[in-house]
Design a protein around this motif. Structure first.
Motif, PDB file in Angstrom:
ATOM      1  N   VAL A   1       0.870  -1.177   0.000  1.00  7.15           N
ATOM      2  CA  VAL A   1       0.000   0.000   0.000  1.00  7.15           C
ATOM      3  C   VAL A   1       0.907   1.227   0.000  1.00  7.15           C
ATOM      4  O   VAL A   1       1.672   1.454   0.939  1.00  7.15           O
ATOM      5  N   ALA A   2       0.853   1.994  -1.087  1.00  8.85           N
ATOM      6  CA  ALA A   2       1.698   3.191  -1.196  1.00  8.85           C
ATOM      7  C   ALA A   2       0.840   4.420  -0.918  1.00  8.85           C
ATOM      8  O   ALA A   2      -0.386   4.351  -0.923  1.00  8.85           O
ATOM      9  N   THR A   3       1.514   5.543  -0.671  1.00  7.29           N
ATOM     10  CA  THR A   3       0.768   6.751  -0.310  1.00  7.29           C
ATOM     11  C   THR A   3       0.913   7.800  -1.401  1.00  7.29           C
ATOM     12  O   THR A   3       2.001   8.328  -1.626  1.00  7.29           O
ATOM     13  N   ALA A   4      -0.176   8.072  -2.074  1.00  7.17           N
ATOM     14  CA  ALA A   4      -0.201   9.170  -3.051  1.00  7.17           C
ATOM     15  C   ALA A   4      -0.746  10.390  -2.320  1.00  7.17           C
ATOM     16  O   ALA A   4      -0.560  10.535  -1.105  1.00  7.17           O
ATOM     17  N   SER A   5      -1.428  11.273  -3.011  1.00 10.58           N
ATOM     18  CA  SER A   5      -1.996  12.472  -2.391  1.00 10.58           C
ATOM     19  C   SER A   5      -2.899  13.122  -3.431  1.00 10.58           C
ATOM     20  O   SER A   5      -2.677  12.949  -4.641  1.00 10.58           O
ATOM     21  N   ILE A   6      -3.887  13.885  -2.967  1.00 12.00           N
ATOM     22  CA  ILE A   6      -4.700  14.569  -3.971  1.00 12.00           C
ATOM     23  C   ILE A   6      -3.852  15.589  -4.736  1.00 12.00           C
ATOM     24  O   ILE A   6      -4.183  15.941  -5.854  1.00 12.00           O
ATOM     25  N   ALA A   7      -2.735  16.035  -4.136  1.00 16.33           N
ATOM     26  CA  ALA A   7      -1.855  16.952  -4.867  1.00 16.33           C
ATOM     27  C   ALA A   7      -1.266  16.265  -6.108  1.00 16.33           C
ATOM     28  O   ALA A   7      -0.927  16.924  -7.086  1.00 16.33           O
ATOM     29  N   GLY A   8      -1.166  14.942  -6.050  1.00 13.81           N
ATOM     30  CA  GLY A   8      -0.661  14.194  -7.202  1.00 13.81           C
ATOM     31  C   GLY A   8      -1.728  13.983  -8.257  1.00 13.81           C
ATOM     32  O   GLY A   8      -1.435  13.677  -9.407  1.00 13.81           O
TER      33      GLY A   8
ATOM     34  N   LEU B   1       0.703  -9.235  -8.961  1.00 17.70           N
ATOM     35  CA  LEU B   1      -0.276 -10.246  -8.564  1.00 17.70           C
ATOM     36  C   LEU B   1      -0.022 -11.551  -9.324  1.00 17.70           C
ATOM     37  O   LEU B   1      -0.007 -12.630  -8.735  1.00 17.70           O
ATOM     38  N   ALA B   2       0.232 -11.409 -10.637  1.00 19.20           N
ATOM     39  CA  ALA B   2       0.443 -12.612 -11.449  1.00 19.20           C
ATOM     40  C   ALA B   2       1.740 -13.329 -11.057  1.00 19.20           C
ATOM     41  O   ALA B   2       1.782 -14.550 -10.941  1.00 19.20           O
ATOM     42  N   GLU B   3       2.807 -12.551 -10.832  1.00 20.41           N
ATOM     43  CA  GLU B   3       4.111 -13.194 -10.624  1.00 20.41           C
ATOM     44  C   GLU B   3       4.409 -13.489  -9.157  1.00 20.41           C
ATOM     45  O   GLU B   3       5.149 -14.419  -8.848  1.00 20.41           O
ATOM     46  N   HIS B   4       3.874 -12.657  -8.260  1.00 16.83           N
ATOM     47  CA  HIS B   4       4.241 -12.824  -6.838  1.00 16.83           C
ATOM     48  C   HIS B   4       3.044 -13.060  -5.926  1.00 16.83           C
ATOM     49  O   HIS B   4       3.222 -13.247  -4.721  1.00 16.83           O
ATOM     50  N   GLY B   5       1.826 -12.960  -6.462  1.00 15.04           N
ATOM     51  CA  GLY B   5       0.643 -13.115  -5.602  1.00 15.04           C
ATOM     52  C   GLY B   5       0.498 -11.971  -4.622  1.00 15.04           C
ATOM     53  O   GLY B   5      -0.039 -12.119  -3.523  1.00 15.04           O
ATOM     54  N   VAL B   6       0.984 -10.777  -5.022  1.00  8.50           N
ATOM     55  CA  VAL B   6       0.969  -9.608  -4.136  1.00  8.50           C
ATOM     56  C   VAL B   6       0.118  -8.516  -4.780  1.00  8.50           C
ATOM     57  O   VAL B   6       0.284  -8.242  -5.978  1.00  8.50           O
ATOM     58  N   THR B   7      -0.787  -7.903  -4.030  1.00 13.36           N
ATOM     59  CA  THR B   7      -1.553  -6.781  -4.588  1.00 13.36           C
ATOM     60  C   THR B   7      -0.824  -5.467  -4.319  1.00 13.36           C
ATOM     61  O   THR B   7      -0.053  -5.353  -3.363  1.00 13.36           O
ATOM     62  N   VAL B   8      -1.061  -4.493  -5.190  1.00 14.49           N
ATOM     63  CA  VAL B   8      -0.417  -3.177  -5.059  1.00 14.49           C
ATOM     64  C   VAL B   8      -1.480  -2.100  -5.232  1.00 14.49           C
ATOM     65  O   VAL B   8      -2.117  -2.011  -6.289  1.00 14.49           O
ATOM     66  N   ASN B   9      -1.708  -1.329  -4.207  1.00 19.69           N
ATOM     67  CA  ASN B   9      -2.716  -0.262  -4.248  1.00 19.69           C
ATOM     68  C   ASN B   9      -2.149   1.001  -3.613  1.00 19.69           C
ATOM     69  O   ASN B   9      -1.074   0.971  -3.013  1.00 19.69           O
ATOM     70  N   ALA B  10      -2.895   2.084  -3.734  1.00 18.45           N
ATOM     71  CA  ALA B  10      -2.461   3.327  -3.078  1.00 18.45           C
ATOM     72  C   ALA B  10      -3.628   3.982  -2.360  1.00 18.45           C
ATOM     73  O   ALA B  10      -4.781   3.867  -2.781  1.00 18.45           O
ATOM     74  N   VAL B  11      -3.300   4.675  -1.286  1.00 20.51           N
ATOM     75  CA  VAL B  11      -4.254   5.591  -0.671  1.00 20.51           C
ATOM     76  C   VAL B  11      -3.827   6.995  -1.101  1.00 20.51           C
ATOM     77  O   VAL B  11      -2.631   7.269  -1.242  1.00 20.51           O
ATOM     78  N   ALA B  12      -4.788   7.855  -1.329  1.00 20.53           N
ATOM     79  CA  ALA B  12      -4.468   9.243  -1.695  1.00 20.53           C
ATOM     80  C   ALA B  12      -5.171  10.166  -0.702  1.00 20.53           C
ATOM     81  O   ALA B  12      -6.341  10.507  -0.909  1.00 20.53           O
ATOM     82  N   PRO B  13      -4.466  10.541   0.381  1.00 21.06           N
ATOM     83  CA  PRO B  13      -5.122  11.400   1.367  1.00 21.06           C
ATOM     84  C   PRO B  13      -5.375  12.791   0.809  1.00 21.06           C
ATOM     85  O   PRO B  13      -4.626  13.293  -0.038  1.00 21.06           O
ATOM     86  N   GLY B  14      -6.447  13.391   1.315  1.00 16.03           N
ATOM     87  CA  GLY B  14      -6.697  14.809   1.061  1.00 16.03           C
ATOM     88  C   GLY B  14      -6.097  15.593   2.207  1.00 16.03           C
ATOM     89  O   GLY B  14      -4.939  15.378   2.570  1.00 16.03           O
ATOM     90  N   PHE B  15      -6.880  16.471   2.813  1.00 10.07           N
ATOM     91  CA  PHE B  15      -6.374  17.228   3.955  1.00 10.07           C
ATOM     92  C   PHE B  15      -6.546  16.385   5.214  1.00 10.07           C
ATOM     93  O   PHE B  15      -7.666  16.065   5.603  1.00 10.07           O
TER      94      PHE B  15
END
Ligand code: NAD
Length: 445
Positions: free
Chosen positions: A333-340, A369-383
């Motif tokens: 789980v990576a962290t983006a932002s609404i600024a992005g 997911l296909a190669e490692h069985g790992v999901t990758v998503n991001a949260v994008a916080p606002g304020f």
């Protein structure tokens, strides 16, 4: 930094005065507590068109998180699920209006509306048009519904794969998530970790190890706390200067601290060495801002932000996937932002780094997911109310807080709960998603 306006509007004179002046009326949001883990009230299941989920009513109820959905509530609904997966033409779209028009007014404060849609069919532009229409419908209803209520759209093909998602969206854990569109694919059969103990819905991360970067304070601390609440063994990573705080957090949560600057070229190898038994949940939360308009921005401010917020995320993710430290059934789980997503004046470096996270997530997710069985998503916080936003000048801070459908800033726990849902072993059908935790900010789509 306390939100005094929110406290003021919570009082009777404050409510009266701000209503008279036509000022925003933020509602006190109901968040998860051990004493009040779920929303109180009926759960209503409605249908528009002939459902595409191919399930009986009873099946749908079980699949959607054993939610005890009823079709005839006797009390105010706390949650309304509208199954619109079968909407294929504009005529049937009218059933969305017909289903929700009579009930919206009665949805309880801090209640939830979740619209279920189908993936857009590229071979059928009529279906694609009306399924896309659900997005505009959801976002518009989110902007007008008020009273701490949220509206989200879940596009799905398999209701069973959406159980953890529905559980999250229909609970107080998603208090600051509104106006979002989440796609849930079929959960691949073989991505549950072999070491998983029997599933405990109250502690879904039991037996799992989670590492959270930048967890000595702020959002990262709340993420570590929440993952520990859900049963994970946590590793609290932060820079050596913050080691004392990191230890304090780790001790409180029965976890371990790791003093490491995530920009070190060998950070991935050092994390792998500290986790010889492997890792299940990797949360890239560490982040910095070094704001200046581009005309005034020295190269150093550019490169330090890009290095912490993006390059180190790319490097450590690659290293931990390639070394096999991130086990099958794992989560990034990576962290983006609404600024992005929307851009922000004075933040060309930060906006670029956070948009980079979105690109990383979308491109890596299917392969990981296909190669490692790992999901990758991001949260994008606002304020979100943290030390980072407390440093923003007063007027800009006040605007940031109010410029969303819930008219208030989020709390670190809101990002943490969203991360915990993505980290849940039941969320393997949720992959490549960027979920905004922004109270439906007016910035960006
Ligand atoms: P914060 O400044 O309160 O905490 C960030 C933590 O990261 C600190 O403990 C810091 O020591 C650590 N850190 C910084 N550089 C590091 C490095 N090189 N190696 C290891 N640790 C490092 O920030 P926050 O408000 O809690 O934000 C957390 C994340 O959420 C960041 O990625 C931020 O960009 C993002 N975010 C925050 C907001 C908000 O409103 N607060 C909005 C959008 C996105």
């Amino acid at each position: 930094m306390a939100d005094r306006y929110l406290s003021f509007t919570g009082t009777a004179p404050g409510r009266l005065l701000t209503r008279r002046l036509g000022l925003p009326q933020p509602a006190a949001l109901q968040r998860w507590t051990p004493e009040r883990p779920s929303l109180k009230g009926a759960r209503l299941l409605l249908t528009a068109g002939k459902s595409d989920l191919g399930l009986t009513d009873a099946d749908t109820r079980t699949a959607l998180g054993s939610l005890d959905l009823t079709t005839a509530p006797s009390e105010k609904p706390a949650a309304v699920v509208l199954d619109a997966t079968g909407v294929r033409d504009v005529e049937t779209l009218a059933e969305v209006h017909a289903a929700l028009h009579p009930v919206v007014r009665s949805v309880a404060d801090s209640g939830r509306v979740v619209v279920l849609g189908a993936p857009l069919d590229p071979a059928d532009h009529h279906q694609a048009a009306v399924q896309q229409a659900l997005e505009g419908f959801t976002r518009s209803l989110g902007k007008e519904i008020g009273r701490g209520r949220t509206v989200n759209l879940v596009r799905l093909t398999d209701a069973h794969a959406a159980e953890s998602t529905m559980r999250f969206l229909l609970s107080p854990r998603s208090a600051y998530v509104s106006g979002q569109v989440v796609e849930v694919g079929s959960a691949p059969a073989d991505v549950t970790a072999p070491h998983d103990p029997p599933h405990d819905p109250d502690r879904p991360l039991t037996g799992r190890t989670a590492l959270v970067t930048g967890a000595a304070r702020g959002i990262g601390e709340a993420v570590a706390e929440t993952l520990a609440r859900d049963g994970a063994r946590v590793v609290v990573l932060d820079v050596p200067q913050a080691e004392q705080d990191a230890r304090r957090v780790a001790d409180r949560l029965g976890g371990t601290a790791l003093a490491l600057d995530i920009t070190a070229p060998d950070a991935g190898t050092r994390i792998a060495a500290a986790l010889p038994d492997g890792l299940d949940v990797l949360v890239h939360n560490a982040g910095i801002t070094r704001d200046r308009r581009l005309v005034n921005m020295p190269a150093e401010r550019w490169s330090s932000v890009l290095d912490v917020n993006l390059a180190s995320v790319l490097r450590t993710t690659d290293a931990l996937l390639e070394s096999g430290t991130l086990r099958r059934g794992g989560r990034v789980v990576a962290t983006a932002s609404i600024a992005g997503l929307a851009g922000n004046a004075g933040q060309t470096n930060y906006g670029a780094s956070k948009a980079g996270i979105v690109g990383l997530v979308r491109a890596l997710a299917p392969r990981a997911l296909a190669e490692h069985g790992v999901t990758v998503n991001a949260v994008a916080p606002g304020f979100v109310e943290t030390k980072m936003t407390a440093a923003i000048p007063l007027f800009i801070r006040e605007a940031g807080r109010r410029m969303n459908s819930l008219a208030q800033g989020g709390l670190p726990i809101d990002v943490a709960e969203t991360t915990a849902w993505l980290a849940d072993p039941g969320s393997s059908g949720v992959n490549g998603q960027v979920v905004r935790v922004c109270g439906q900010s007016l910035l960006g789509a």
